[in-house]
Design a protein around this motif. Structure first.
Motif, mmCIF file in Angstrom:
data_model
loop_
_atom_site.group_PDB
_atom_site.id
_atom_site.type_symbol
_atom_site.label_atom_id
_atom_site.label_comp_id
_atom_site.label_asym_id
_atom_site.label_seq_id
_atom_site.Cartn_x
_atom_site.Cartn_y
_atom_site.Cartn_z
ATOM 1 N N ILE A 103 0.820 -1.216 0.000
ATOM 2 C CA ILE A 103 0.000 0.000 0.000
ATOM 3 C C ILE A 103 0.854 1.265 0.000
ATOM 4 N N GLN A 104 2.152 1.096 0.260
ATOM 5 C CA GLN A 104 3.048 2.252 0.252
ATOM 6 C C GLN A 104 3.921 2.315 -1.007
ATOM 7 N N ARG A 105 3.784 1.285 -1.888
ATOM 8 C CA ARG A 105 4.605 1.286 -3.104
ATOM 9 C C ARG A 105 3.785 1.227 -4.393
ATOM 10 N N ASP A 106 2.584 0.648 -4.341
ATOM 11 C CA ASP A 106 1.799 0.486 -5.557
ATOM 12 C C ASP A 106 1.356 1.847 -6.097
ATOM 13 N N GLU A 107 1.542 2.082 -7.375
ATOM 14 C CA GLU A 107 1.283 3.402 -7.947
ATOM 15 C C GLU A 107 -0.197 3.776 -7.924
ATOM 16 N N THR A 108 -1.069 2.769 -7.887
ATOM 17 C CA THR A 108 -2.507 3.048 -7.800
ATOM 18 C C THR A 108 -2.942 3.284 -6.356
ATOM 19 N N LYS A 118 -0.913 3.753 -3.465
ATOM 20 C CA LYS A 118 -0.102 4.642 -2.622
ATOM 21 C C LYS A 118 -0.705 6.046 -2.447
ATOM 22 N N PRO A 119 -1.117 6.747 -3.515
ATOM 23 C CA PRO A 119 -1.688 8.095 -3.325
ATOM 24 C C PRO A 119 -2.932 8.089 -2.446
ATOM 25 N N ASP A 120 -3.766 7.068 -2.614
ATOM 26 C CA ASP A 120 -4.984 6.982 -1.810
ATOM 27 C C ASP A 120 -4.651 6.710 -0.356
ATOM 28 N N PHE A 121 -3.676 5.843 -0.118
ATOM 29 C CA PHE A 121 -3.284 5.532 1.258
ATOM 30 C C PHE A 121 -2.702 6.768 1.941
ATOM 31 N N TYR A 129 -5.458 8.975 2.831
ATOM 32 C CA TYR A 129 -6.192 8.358 3.952
ATOM 33 C C TYR A 129 -5.508 8.681 5.279
ATOM 34 N N ILE A 130 -4.191 8.554 5.325
ATOM 35 C CA ILE A 130 -3.426 8.852 6.539
ATOM 36 C C ILE A 130 -3.572 10.335 6.905
ATOM 37 N N LYS A 131 -3.571 11.201 5.899
ATOM 38 C CA LYS A 131 -3.715 12.636 6.164
ATOM 39 C C LYS A 131 -5.053 12.950 6.816
ATOM 40 N N THR A 132 -6.104 12.274 6.335
ATOM 41 C CA THR A 132 -7.438 12.537 6.899
ATOM 42 C C THR A 132 -7.530 12.095 8.354
ATOM 43 N N LEU A 133 -6.705 11.120 8.736
ATOM 44 C CA LEU A 133 -6.707 10.656 10.127
ATOM 45 C C LEU A 133 -5.918 11.594 11.037
ATOM 46 N N GLY A 134 -4.998 12.357 10.440
ATOM 47 C CA GLY A 134 -4.156 13.237 11.244
ATOM 48 C C GLY A 134 -2.850 12.547 11.595
ATOM 49 N N GLN A 135 -1.773 13.040 11.045
ATOM 50 C CA GLN A 135 -0.472 12.389 11.197
ATOM 51 C C GLN A 135 -0.072 12.190 12.651
ATOM 52 N N ASN A 136 -0.400 13.158 13.507
ATOM 53 C CA ASN A 136 0.084 13.116 14.890
ATOM 54 C C ASN A 136 -0.782 12.268 15.804
ATOM 55 N N ASN A 137 -1.979 11.933 15.361
ATOM 56 C CA ASN A 137 -2.911 11.239 16.248
ATOM 57 C C ASN A 137 -3.274 9.845 15.741
ATOM 58 N N VAL A 138 -2.389 9.257 14.934
ATOM 59 C CA VAL A 138 -2.737 7.980 14.348
ATOM 60 C C VAL A 138 -1.690 6.919 14.695
ATOM 61 N N PHE A 185 0.096 4.120 13.288
ATOM 62 C CA PHE A 185 0.325 3.779 11.889
ATOM 63 C C PHE A 185 -0.001 2.319 11.587
ATOM 64 N N GLN A 186 0.394 1.416 12.478
ATOM 65 C CA GLN A 186 0.131 0.001 12.248
ATOM 66 C C GLN A 186 -1.366 -0.283 12.216
ATOM 67 N N SER A 187 -2.093 0.301 13.179
ATOM 68 C CA SER A 187 -3.537 0.113 13.214
ATOM 69 C C SER A 187 -4.192 0.701 11.970
ATOM 70 N N ALA A 188 -3.688 1.866 11.536
ATOM 71 C CA ALA A 188 -4.233 2.507 10.337
ATOM 72 C C ALA A 188 -4.008 1.636 9.106
ATOM 73 N N CYS A 189 -2.855 0.988 9.031
ATOM 74 C CA CYS A 189 -2.559 0.085 7.918
ATOM 75 C C CYS A 189 -3.557 -1.067 7.879
ATOM 76 N N PHE A 190 -3.820 -1.670 9.043
ATOM 77 C CA PHE A 190 -4.760 -2.780 9.101
ATOM 78 C C PHE A 190 -6.151 -2.335 8.646
ATOM 79 N N THR A 191 -6.604 -1.210 9.173
ATOM 80 C CA THR A 191 -7.930 -0.710 8.808
ATOM 81 C C THR A 191 -8.006 -0.459 7.310
ATOM 82 N N TYR A 192 -6.971 0.160 6.772
ATOM 83 C CA TYR A 192 -6.951 0.470 5.336
ATOM 84 C C TYR A 192 -6.963 -0.812 4.513
#
Length: 425
Positions: A21-26, A28-31, A34-43, A45-52
């Protein structure tokens, strides 16, 4: 494979999915968005990856499906693991026992108990023990169940919150009640067949339209009849709004904290007047569909209905309305797709429309939330919690033997006596 070998294989796949999800060209931008909408400082990352990975859809495909399509040279074993992951079960579980390598978990949504093997060292879960509730995701592979993650923990004293959360999950995904529990599914299917015949007997049809002011009364009258009561005259409860128009109903946007209490107020608690279709789908159960007749009026003549486009989008984008509801409306109108395409500015065929907006219902058998809730022990227990929270007046001195079973309960709950204080008499 042995369980130890499975652990390594599964963990390798999970690791590669996180990298995918961090390398695929399709993807990666969406992921990243997605992380930005969660808020970089309050997320986390591992849990966010699973949810995504497990809950996100992109271009009408799951992330796991995109992984299979976009990753070259996957082995047969890896593909087998990914396909098993697609059937993972996210739910809330009561911990029954703790083992050296996992847990005994009771899924309080589908009412089934699992022995699960943890993918990580049990030291990770230090402090988590029997009696507590966990929000977790598990999946089955090679006849064993594995614990993918625990994303939340509740102490045993917060049983009520665990039940409320379970009901919220059921509202969102009613199939969780019978997912991986074929016996429960058979119970629901049997119940639907029985209740369908009663519905047609009561109403003379499998759908009836009224306004939100009377929808609760009609459903209540049918429920009484279904439980062995007499058939009552409902003609005065079947009415239509003066004008058919679509608008936002704020009560449909209840937050998690109060959604259940508000929903118990029913349609009649909503200030605006609009039409409600009470429909019994022979396959999926009972639906109460706001703006159902408005949608039909739009297909008849969209120029006569205010906010016609918004109404069509409401039905297509609302995941609570099954593909069968859309089919039911389309079957009534030969010009259905012409009107929908004109309003949306699209050129869909009917099959393409359903595939785009209702693919979840095409791929799975998803009963209506209403039907499933009343076969759920978690929902029954939650109703008991809410009723316990309500302060009822003292009934001392009232001769309950003189209260009719269909009379309003003297406690002031607004329910019929037989469904309230007279339930156990």
């Amino acid at each position: 494979m042995l369980i130890l070998e499975n652990l390594k294989e599964i963990n390798d796949v999970i690791k590669d999915l996180a990298e995918f999800i961090q390398r695929d060209e399709t993807v990666k931008p969406d992921f990243e968005e997605y992380i930005k909408t969660l808020g970089q400082n309050n997320v986390n990352f591992q849990s966010a990856c699973f949810t995504y990975i497990f809950e996100r859809n992109l271009n009408n495909k799951s992330i796991l499906m995109l992984y299979l399509e976009n990753t070259k040279s996957l082995s047969a074993d890896v593909k087998k693991i990914v396909k098993a992951l697609m059937k993972s079960i996210s739910s809330i579980y009561e911990i029954k026992r703790v083992f050296q390598n996992g847990f005994e978990l009771n899924n309080i949504i589908n009412e089934k108990t699992y022995n699960v093997v943890s993918l990580v060292k049990m030291a990770t879960f230090r402090g988590i023990g029997a009696g507590q509730y966990v929000v977790a995701r598990i999946f089955k592979f090679e006849e064993a169940y594995y614990l993918l993650e625990i994303s939340g923990v509740l102490p045993a004293t917060r049983r009520d919150d665990a039940l409320r959360y379970s009901v919220a999950k059921i509202i969102q995904n009613p199939e969780l009640v019978y997912l991986d529990n074929p016996q429960k599914q058979k119970e629901i299917e049997k119940e639907i067949k029985v209740i369908y015949d009663k519905f047609v007997d009561f109403f003379g049809t499998d759908e009836v339209v009224t306004t939100n002011k009377f929808a609760d009364d009609l459903i209540g009258a049918f429920n009484d009849f279904s439980e062995g009561g007499e058939k009552v005259d409902i003609k005065d409860k079947i009415q239509t709004p003066e004008v058919y128009k679509f608008f936002n109903v704020s009560e449909f946007n209840n937050s998690y904290e109060n959604f259940l209490e508000n929903s118990l107020g029913g349609f009649s608690s909503h200030k605006e007047t609009y039409d409600v279709g009470i429909i019994f789908d022979k396959e999926l159960g009972l639906y109460a569909v706001p703006f159902y007749e408005t949608f039909n009026k739009i297909i008849e003549n969209s120029d006569n209905v205010e906010n016609a486009k918004e109404c069509v989008e409401f039905f297509l984008n609302n995941d609570k309305f099954s593909a069968n509801i859309i089919k039911r409306i389309a079957d009534k109108h030969d010009n259905f797709m012409d009107v929908v395409n004109k309003l949306l500015g699209t050129n869909y065929t009917f099959d393409e429309l359903l595939e785009t907006f209702k693919s979840r219902y095409l791929e799975n058998k998803i009963f209506s939330s209403t039907t499933v809730l009343y076969k759920s022990k978690a929902f029954s227990k939650t109703l008991g919690i809410i009723e316990e929270d309500i302060e009822k007046p003292d009934l001392h001195g009232i001769d309950l033997s003189k209260v009719g079973r269909n009379d309003l309960c003297p406690c002031g709950s607004g329910k019929k006596f037989k469904k309230c204080c007279g339930a156990n008499l």
